[in-house]
Scaffold this motif. Sequence first.
Motif, PDB file in Angstrom:
ATOM      1  N   GLU A   1      -3.208 -11.352  -9.710  1.00  0.00           N
ATOM      2  CA  GLU A   1      -1.945 -12.063  -9.860  1.00  0.00           C
ATOM      3  C   GLU A   1      -1.399 -11.861 -11.270  1.00  0.00           C
ATOM      4  O   GLU A   1      -0.202 -11.656 -11.458  1.00  0.00           O
TER       5      GLU A   1
ATOM      6  N   LYS B   1       0.848  -5.442  -9.389  1.00  0.00           N
ATOM      7  CA  LYS B   1       0.365  -4.263  -8.665  1.00  0.00           C
ATOM      8  C   LYS B   1       0.165  -3.108  -9.638  1.00  0.00           C
ATOM      9  O   LYS B   1       0.519  -1.979  -9.367  1.00  0.00           O
TER      10      LYS B   1
ATOM     11  N   ALA C   1      -5.573  -0.157  -1.706  1.00  0.00           N
ATOM     12  CA  ALA C   1      -4.586  -0.973  -1.007  1.00  0.00           C
ATOM     13  C   ALA C   1      -3.281  -0.213  -0.790  1.00  0.00           C
ATOM     14  O   ALA C   1      -2.953   0.730  -1.509  1.00  0.00           O
ATOM     15  N   ASN C   2      -2.513  -0.698   0.190  1.00  0.00           N
ATOM     16  CA  ASN C   2      -1.201  -0.127   0.467  1.00  0.00           C
ATOM     17  C   ASN C   2      -0.169  -0.703  -0.507  1.00  0.00           C
ATOM     18  O   ASN C   2      -0.495  -1.482  -1.399  1.00  0.00           O
ATOM     19  N   ALA C   3       1.096  -0.360  -0.301  1.00  0.00           N
ATOM     20  CA  ALA C   3       2.167  -0.803  -1.196  1.00  0.00           C
ATOM     21  C   ALA C   3       2.326  -2.321  -1.220  1.00  0.00           C
ATOM     22  O   ALA C   3       2.809  -2.882  -2.198  1.00  0.00           O
ATOM     23  N   GLU C   4       1.911  -3.000  -0.155  1.00  0.00           N
ATOM     24  CA  GLU C   4       1.997  -4.465  -0.100  1.00  0.00           C
ATOM     25  C   GLU C   4       0.793  -5.135  -0.767  1.00  0.00           C
ATOM     26  O   GLU C   4       0.690  -6.349  -0.776  1.00  0.00           O
ATOM     27  N   GLY C   5      -0.127  -4.326  -1.266  1.00  0.00           N
ATOM     28  CA  GLY C   5      -1.308  -4.883  -1.916  1.00  0.00           C
ATOM     29  C   GLY C   5      -2.434  -5.220  -0.961  1.00  0.00           C
ATOM     30  O   GLY C   5      -3.420  -5.842  -1.344  1.00  0.00           O
ATOM     31  N   LYS C   6      -2.317  -4.804   0.301  1.00  0.00           N
ATOM     32  CA  LYS C   6      -3.340  -5.089   1.310  1.00  0.00           C
ATOM     33  C   LYS C   6      -4.337  -3.942   1.392  1.00  0.00           C
ATOM     34  O   LYS C   6      -3.961  -2.768   1.470  1.00  0.00           O
TER      35      LYS C   6
ATOM     36  N   ARG D   1      -4.838  -2.483   8.463  1.00  0.00           N
ATOM     37  CA  ARG D   1      -3.679  -1.690   8.040  1.00  0.00           C
ATOM     38  C   ARG D   1      -3.920  -0.198   8.212  1.00  0.00           C
ATOM     39  O   ARG D   1      -2.991   0.586   8.189  1.00  0.00           O
TER      40      ARG D   1
END
Length: 146
Positions: A29, A33, A83-88, A111
């Motif tokens: 946080e 990213k 992780a992907n672009a969404e942070g997942k 994902r």
Amino acid sequence: MAKSDTSGGLTAEERDAVKQRAKELREQEKAGKNREAGDKAVRDAIAEMEPDDKVLAEGLYKVVTEVAPDLVPKTYYGMPGFANAEGKIVVFIQAAAKFKTRYATIGFEDRARLDDGDLWPIGFAIRKWTPAVEQQITQLVRKAVG
């Protein structure tokens, strides 16, 4: 009177992983990213691994950074992940030593686009990094982000 178990049935290793995840979420946080911060966290996690697990994690790191450079390095319950672009998280490696298992596991979260009909594997036991393993993991990562 017996002492009550406040751990919720978790082992010491599992409790440590949950604590690590809470710490990661706080750090992520703060960093947002940030690819560099994530890369440092993943490289640090790999550096702390036992030698056999380290070889496997380094192999996965190499494959993902070459095949799926858009995935962002990020730790996941203290484990190296991407992780992907969404942070997942899409893919991660769980070291054998982390939970005292006889093999490491490369896992893919929902994902990852590994769908193949009504049933497909998302976790792979891995004991040794070989050219054949690297080829299989490369194909899986390529499909996961495809």
